[in-house]
Design a protein around this motif. Structure first.
Motif, PDB file in Angstrom:
ATOM      1  N   ARG A 177       0.861  -1.180  -0.054  1.00  0.00           N
ATOM      2  CA  ARG A 177      -0.203   0.181   0.018  1.00  0.00           C
ATOM      3  C   ARG A 177       0.763   1.312  -0.064  1.00  0.00           C
ATOM      4  NH1 ARG A 177      -5.282   1.272   0.685  1.00  0.00           N
ATOM      5  NH2 ARG A 177      -5.801   3.249   1.765  1.00  0.00           N
ATOM      6  N   GLU A 178       0.655   2.119  -1.017  1.00  0.00           N
ATOM      7  CA  GLU A 178       1.193   3.209  -0.934  1.00  0.00           C
ATOM      8  C   GLU A 178       0.826   4.313  -0.162  1.00  0.00           C
ATOM      9  OE1 GLU A 178       4.216   4.048  -3.417  1.00  0.00           O
ATOM     10  OE2 GLU A 178       3.951   2.017  -2.865  1.00  0.00           O
ATOM     11  N   SER A 179       1.727   5.109   0.449  1.00  0.00           N
ATOM     12  CA  SER A 179       1.308   6.231   1.415  1.00  0.00           C
ATOM     13  C   SER A 179       0.263   7.301   0.683  1.00  0.00           C
ATOM     14  CB  SER A 179       2.650   7.127   2.098  1.00  0.00           C
ATOM     15  OG  SER A 179       3.284   7.709   0.978  1.00  0.00           O
ATOM     16  N   ASP A 180       0.497   7.754  -0.385  1.00  0.00           N
ATOM     17  CA  ASP A 180      -0.611   8.493  -1.199  1.00  0.00           C
ATOM     18  C   ASP A 180      -1.766   7.689  -1.621  1.00  0.00           C
ATOM     19  OD1 ASP A 180       0.664   7.192  -3.160  1.00  0.00           O
ATOM     20  OD2 ASP A 180       1.137   8.961  -4.256  1.00  0.00           O
ATOM     21  N   GLY A 181      -1.889   6.587  -1.122  1.00  0.00           N
ATOM     22  CA  GLY A 181      -3.294   5.684  -1.821  1.00  0.00           C
ATOM     23  C   GLY A 181      -2.626   4.894  -2.635  1.00  0.00           C
ATOM     24  N   GLY A 182      -3.507   3.753  -3.067  1.00  0.00           N
ATOM     25  CA  GLY A 182      -3.279   2.940  -4.102  1.00  0.00           C
ATOM     26  C   GLY A 182      -2.304   1.869  -3.609  1.00  0.00           C
ATOM     27  N   TYR A 183      -2.268   0.973  -4.634  1.00  0.00           N
ATOM     28  CA  TYR A 183      -1.395  -0.204  -4.433  1.00  0.00           C
ATOM     29  C   TYR A 183      -0.291  -0.645  -5.498  1.00  0.00           C
ATOM     30  CZ  TYR A 183      -4.428  -1.498  -0.759  1.00  0.00           C
ATOM     31  OH  TYR A 183      -5.268  -1.589   0.445  1.00  0.00           O
ATOM     32  N   VAL A 184       0.972  -1.103  -5.097  1.00  0.00           N
ATOM     33  CA  VAL A 184       1.834  -1.623  -5.967  1.00  0.00           C
ATOM     34  C   VAL A 184       2.064  -2.970  -5.980  1.00  0.00           C
ATOM     35  CG1 VAL A 184       4.294  -1.534  -6.617  1.00  0.00           C
ATOM     36  CG2 VAL A 184       3.191   0.624  -6.178  1.00  0.00           C
ATOM     37  N   ALA A 185       1.965  -3.805  -7.220  1.00  0.00           N
ATOM     38  CA  ALA A 185       2.111  -5.217  -7.138  1.00  0.00           C
ATOM     39  C   ALA A 185       3.260  -5.466  -7.683  1.00  0.00           C
ATOM     40  CB  ALA A 185       0.690  -5.902  -7.615  1.00  0.00           C
ATOM     41  N   VAL A 186       4.009  -6.554  -7.374  1.00  0.00           N
ATOM     42  CA  VAL A 186       5.258  -7.060  -7.677  1.00  0.00           C
ATOM     43  C   VAL A 186       5.272  -8.667  -7.704  1.00  0.00           C
ATOM     44  CG1 VAL A 186       7.820  -6.949  -7.325  1.00  0.00           C
ATOM     45  CG2 VAL A 186       6.543  -4.940  -6.908  1.00  0.00           C
ATOM     46  N   VAL A 187       5.817  -9.214  -8.636  1.00  0.00           N
ATOM     47  CA  VAL A 187       6.120 -10.720  -8.785  1.00  0.00           C
ATOM     48  C   VAL A 187       7.448 -10.890  -8.716  1.00  0.00           C
ATOM     49  CG1 VAL A 187       5.694 -12.845  -9.931  1.00  0.00           C
ATOM     50  CG2 VAL A 187       3.860 -10.968 -10.273  1.00  0.00           C
ATOM     51  N   PRO A 188       7.996 -11.219  -7.500  1.00  0.00           N
ATOM     52  CA  PRO A 188       9.463 -11.350  -7.626  1.00  0.00           C
ATOM     53  C   PRO A 188      10.208 -12.362  -8.307  1.00  0.00           C
ATOM     54  CG  PRO A 188       8.505 -11.162  -5.203  1.00  0.00           C
ATOM     55  CD  PRO A 188       7.414 -11.439  -6.253  1.00  0.00           C
ATOM     56  N   SER A 189       9.380 -13.156  -8.604  1.00  0.00           N
ATOM     57  CA  SER A 189       9.930 -14.515  -9.512  1.00  0.00           C
ATOM     58  C   SER A 189       9.859 -14.061 -10.934  1.00  0.00           C
ATOM     59  CB  SER A 189       9.355 -15.787  -9.359  1.00  0.00           C
ATOM     60  OG  SER A 189       9.261 -16.261  -8.136  1.00  0.00           O
ATOM     61  N   LEU A 190       9.265 -13.166 -11.407  1.00  0.00           N
ATOM     62  CA  LEU A 190       9.443 -12.502 -12.901  1.00  0.00           C
ATOM     63  C   LEU A 190       9.868 -11.068 -12.799  1.00  0.00           C
ATOM     64  CD1 LEU A 190       5.600 -13.566 -13.674  1.00  0.00           C
ATOM     65  CD2 LEU A 190       7.687 -14.874 -13.899  1.00  0.00           C
TER      66      LEU A 190
ATOM     67  N   GLN B  26       0.375  -1.628 -10.716  1.00  0.00           N
ATOM     68  CA  GLN B  26      -0.381  -0.918  -9.504  1.00  0.00           C
ATOM     69  C   GLN B  26      -1.846  -0.650 -10.053  1.00  0.00           C
ATOM     70  OE1 GLN B  26       1.959   3.035  -9.932  1.00  0.00           O
ATOM     71  NE2 GLN B  26       0.652   3.709 -11.598  1.00  0.00           N
ATOM     72  N   GLY B  27      -2.483  -0.082  -8.865  1.00  0.00           N
ATOM     73  CA  GLY B  27      -3.927   0.049  -9.074  1.00  0.00           C
ATOM     74  C   GLY B  27      -4.321   1.002  -7.992  1.00  0.00           C
ATOM     75  N   ASP B  28      -5.666   1.545  -7.962  1.00  0.00           N
ATOM     76  CA  ASP B  28      -6.162   2.316  -6.806  1.00  0.00           C
ATOM     77  C   ASP B  28      -6.495   1.577  -5.801  1.00  0.00           C
ATOM     78  OD1 ASP B  28      -5.443   4.730  -8.348  1.00  0.00           O
ATOM     79  OD2 ASP B  28      -7.365   4.791  -9.396  1.00  0.00           O
ATOM     80  N   THR B  29      -7.001   0.125  -5.899  1.00  0.00           N
ATOM     81  CA  THR B  29      -7.519  -0.534  -4.987  1.00  0.00           C
ATOM     82  C   THR B  29      -6.910  -1.756  -5.091  1.00  0.00           C
ATOM     83  OG1 THR B  29      -9.023  -1.494  -6.377  1.00  0.00           O
ATOM     84  CG2 THR B  29      -9.779   0.325  -5.264  1.00  0.00           C
ATOM     85  N   ARG B  30      -6.903  -2.610  -4.002  1.00  0.00           N
ATOM     86  CA  ARG B  30      -6.135  -3.697  -3.950  1.00  0.00           C
ATOM     87  C   ARG B  30      -6.722  -4.773  -5.088  1.00  0.00           C
ATOM     88  NH1 ARG B  30      -6.962  -9.164  -1.721  1.00  0.00           N
ATOM     89  NH2 ARG B  30      -5.244  -9.960  -0.757  1.00  0.00           N
ATOM     90  N   GLU B  31      -7.927  -4.781  -5.278  1.00  0.00           N
ATOM     91  CA  GLU B  31      -8.547  -5.497  -6.436  1.00  0.00           C
ATOM     92  C   GLU B  31      -8.084  -5.158  -7.880  1.00  0.00           C
ATOM     93  OE1 GLU B  31     -10.405  -4.141  -4.159  1.00  0.00           O
ATOM     94  OE2 GLU B  31     -10.620  -5.935  -2.826  1.00  0.00           O
ATOM     95  N   GLU B  32      -8.039  -3.943  -8.057  1.00  0.00           N
ATOM     96  CA  GLU B  32      -7.401  -3.338  -9.339  1.00  0.00           C
ATOM     97  C   GLU B  32      -5.852  -3.659  -9.443  1.00  0.00           C
ATOM     98  OE1 GLU B  32      -7.349   0.820 -12.003  1.00  0.00           O
ATOM     99  OE2 GLU B  32      -7.520   1.040  -9.711  1.00  0.00           O
ATOM    100  N   ALA B  33      -5.121  -3.642  -8.449  1.00  0.00           N
ATOM    101  CA  ALA B  33      -3.818  -3.783  -8.361  1.00  0.00           C
ATOM    102  C   ALA B  33      -3.545  -5.363  -8.760  1.00  0.00           C
ATOM    103  CB  ALA B  33      -2.885  -3.596  -7.243  1.00  0.00           C
ATOM    104  N   LEU B  34      -4.340  -6.359  -8.195  1.00  0.00           N
ATOM    105  CA  LEU B  34      -4.159  -7.924  -8.271  1.00  0.00           C
ATOM    106  C   LEU B  34      -4.627  -8.083  -9.955  1.00  0.00           C
ATOM    107  CD1 LEU B  34      -5.522  -9.324  -5.022  1.00  0.00           C
ATOM    108  CD2 LEU B  34      -3.173  -9.262  -6.036  1.00  0.00           C
ATOM    109  N   LYS B  35      -5.695  -7.375 -10.440  1.00  0.00           N
ATOM    110  CA  LYS B  35      -6.287  -7.512 -11.777  1.00  0.00           C
ATOM    111  C   LYS B  35      -5.066  -7.234 -12.750  1.00  0.00           C
ATOM    112  CE  LYS B  35      -9.282  -5.459 -14.978  1.00  0.00           C
ATOM    113  NZ  LYS B  35     -10.145  -4.116 -14.880  1.00  0.00           N
TER     114      LYS B  35
END
Length: 73
Positions: free
Chosen positions: A9-22, A28-37
């Protein structure tokens, strides 16, 4: 194939998503669901394009995630 996704979760809102193995597979996304999608959408072409380059598909190693409490008392 299953890969671990790290959501931050970013301090200014939204989420960053990373796949360490790739390497380089980040979204990123504004919501958890959007970031996962969005990370799923980013990972699919990565997984399908890697064999076309002649490189082996990254395999996720065995990982264990533990919550560490570092509070002092």
């Amino acid at each position: 194939m299953r890969y671990t996704v790290i959501l931050q979760r970013e301090s200014d809102g939204g989420y960053v998503a990373v796949v360490p193995s790739l390497p380089g597979c980040v979204s990123q996304g504004d919501t958890r669901e959007e970031a996962l999608k969005n990370i799923a959408a980013a990972a699919k072409p990565y997984i399908y394009d890697v064999p076309a380059t002649g490189d082996p598909l990254p395999i996720q190693d065995q990982r264990e995630f533990i919550e560490l409490n570092t509070s002092t008392r």
